[in-house]
Design a protein around this motif. Structure first.
Motif, mmCIF file in Angstrom:
data_model
loop_
_atom_site.group_PDB
_atom_site.id
_atom_site.type_symbol
_atom_site.label_atom_id
_atom_site.label_comp_id
_atom_site.label_asym_id
_atom_site.label_seq_id
_atom_site.Cartn_x
_atom_site.Cartn_y
_atom_site.Cartn_z
ATOM 1 N N ALA A 37 -22.949 -0.770 -23.978
ATOM 2 C CA ALA A 37 -21.988 -1.810 -23.703
ATOM 3 C C ALA A 37 -20.803 -1.470 -23.623
ATOM 4 O O ALA A 37 -20.011 -1.740 -22.975
ATOM 5 C CB ALA A 37 -22.520 -2.346 -25.249
ATOM 6 N N LYS A 39 -20.115 1.519 -21.660
ATOM 7 C CA LYS A 39 -20.231 1.742 -20.455
ATOM 8 C C LYS A 39 -19.927 0.821 -19.734
ATOM 9 O O LYS A 39 -18.860 0.633 -18.539
ATOM 10 C CB LYS A 39 -21.634 2.349 -19.614
ATOM 11 C CG LYS A 39 -22.139 4.460 -20.508
ATOM 12 C CD LYS A 39 -22.945 4.380 -19.673
ATOM 13 C CE LYS A 39 -23.479 6.134 -20.493
ATOM 14 N NZ LYS A 39 -24.660 6.154 -19.623
ATOM 15 N N THR A 40 -19.879 -0.601 -19.934
ATOM 16 C CA THR A 40 -19.855 -1.731 -19.326
ATOM 17 C C THR A 40 -18.738 -1.920 -19.410
ATOM 18 O O THR A 40 -17.807 -2.658 -18.263
ATOM 19 C CB THR A 40 -20.657 -3.335 -19.831
ATOM 20 O OG1 THR A 40 -21.826 -2.775 -19.705
ATOM 21 C CG2 THR A 40 -20.212 -4.594 -18.664
ATOM 22 N N LEU A 43 -16.539 0.583 -17.247
ATOM 23 C CA LEU A 43 -16.472 -0.329 -15.696
ATOM 24 C C LEU A 43 -15.589 -1.407 -15.366
ATOM 25 O O LEU A 43 -15.055 -1.487 -14.538
ATOM 26 C CB LEU A 43 -18.221 -0.465 -15.384
ATOM 27 C CG LEU A 43 -18.372 0.423 -14.770
ATOM 28 C CD1 LEU A 43 -20.090 0.125 -15.006
ATOM 29 C CD2 LEU A 43 -18.333 1.427 -14.051
ATOM 30 N N VAL A 44 -15.978 -2.748 -16.404
ATOM 31 C CA VAL A 44 -14.769 -3.583 -16.094
ATOM 32 C C VAL A 44 -13.047 -3.068 -15.954
ATOM 33 O O VAL A 44 -12.772 -4.077 -15.046
ATOM 34 C CB VAL A 44 -15.101 -4.108 -17.170
ATOM 35 C CG1 VAL A 44 -14.387 -5.943 -17.483
ATOM 36 C CG2 VAL A 44 -16.384 -5.235 -17.133
ATOM 37 N N SER A 67 -17.931 -7.555 -23.586
ATOM 38 C CA SER A 67 -19.732 -7.474 -23.061
ATOM 39 C C SER A 67 -19.999 -7.233 -24.795
ATOM 40 O O SER A 67 -21.119 -6.891 -25.067
ATOM 41 C CB SER A 67 -19.540 -6.663 -21.946
ATOM 42 O OG SER A 67 -18.756 -5.485 -21.653
ATOM 43 N N THR A 71 -22.096 -7.388 -27.599
ATOM 44 C CA THR A 71 -23.654 -7.205 -27.796
ATOM 45 C C THR A 71 -23.218 -7.602 -29.234
ATOM 46 O O THR A 71 -24.598 -7.043 -30.055
ATOM 47 C CB THR A 71 -23.787 -5.695 -26.894
ATOM 48 O OG1 THR A 71 -23.560 -5.497 -25.663
ATOM 49 C CG2 THR A 71 -25.185 -4.779 -27.464
#
Length: 235
Positions: A37, A39-40, A43-44, A67, A71
């Motif tokens: 999560a 890592k997401t 990226l976002v 995100s 989670t």
């Protein structure tokens, strides 16, 4: 007992499986779900910074971390399911203890514990740390992550989670969530010890017609020590 009795083996397996399962749950979130999560989120945030539409989007840091928060919120649902499975299962599988300890008569562990401890220690509502998990889980399941609006839930939120904004989704950092899992593991382990100790006390003292004063003193000493442990969870 476990080596000699298949009934004791079934009882031992029940408790061991639940404790191992919640430990695995902790490892899974700590090493897999939360890192993924994060890592997401990275990226976002990177995409947002580079977006040519950035000036048109009103996104806060909380929005960009949604995100991760989602989670964790789903993690609370899973965690409370494990708590319910463990506590309700103990009451439902009362015969495991009767068979393992060869208890005679109409023995109900939950009633016996409540009579001695003056509280239903197997009800998560009575344990502030578990009740917090229940409140968050219900918010996710029934109100899209927003705090429940029922008066009882409001009172509990004010009591246990005064930091919550009643008009926003419940957002909890991963460190706090992992602490809540670890405290739940400790509760499972304490309940495991509590139940076996009190089952033995019942066999040794409650079912005997004649018990000497020294034995009763020892029994009372054991009970008082466990009551202090229970107080740490309930007050």
């Amino acid at each position: 007992m476990v080596l000699e009795s298949p009934e004791a083996m079934r009882m031992w397996t029940y408790f061991t499986q639940h404790i191992l399962d919640i430990n695995n749950f902790h490892i899974l979130y700590k090493t897999e779900f939360i890192p993924a999560a994060n890592k997401t989120v990275a990226l976002v945030k990177n995409d947002f910074i580079k977006s040519k539409y950035k000036s048109l989007i009103n996104a806060t840091d909380i929005d960009l971390k949604e995100s991760l928060y989602e989670t964790i919120r789903f993690g609370y649902v899973g965690l409370f399911h494990k708590i319910e499975g463990f506590t309700k299962g103990i009451k439902r599988n009362n015969n495991l203890l009767i068979d393992a300890y060869e208890i005679e008569g109409d023995f109900k562990l939950a009633d016996y514990l409540e009579d001695i401890l003056s509280i239903d220690f197997l009800n998560p509502i009575n344990i502030p740390s578990l009740n917090k998990i229940r409140i968050i889980s219900n918010a996710v399941k029934h109100n899209n992550g927003y705090p429940q609006i029922a008066d009882k839930e409001k009172d509990d939120i004010k009591k246990y989670m005064s930091w919550i904004d009643m008009n926003s989704k419940i957002n909890i950092e991963s460190k706090s969530f992992l602490i809540d899992i670890k405290s739940t593991i400790q509760y499972f382990e304490f309940v495991n010890t509590l139940i076996h100790t009190f089952s033995l006390l019942y066999v040794m003292f409650e079912s005997e017609d004649i018990v000497d004063d020294n034995s009763r003193e020892m029994r009372d000493d054991i009970i008082n020590k466990f009551k202090k442990g229970v107080d740490l969870y309930t007050k």
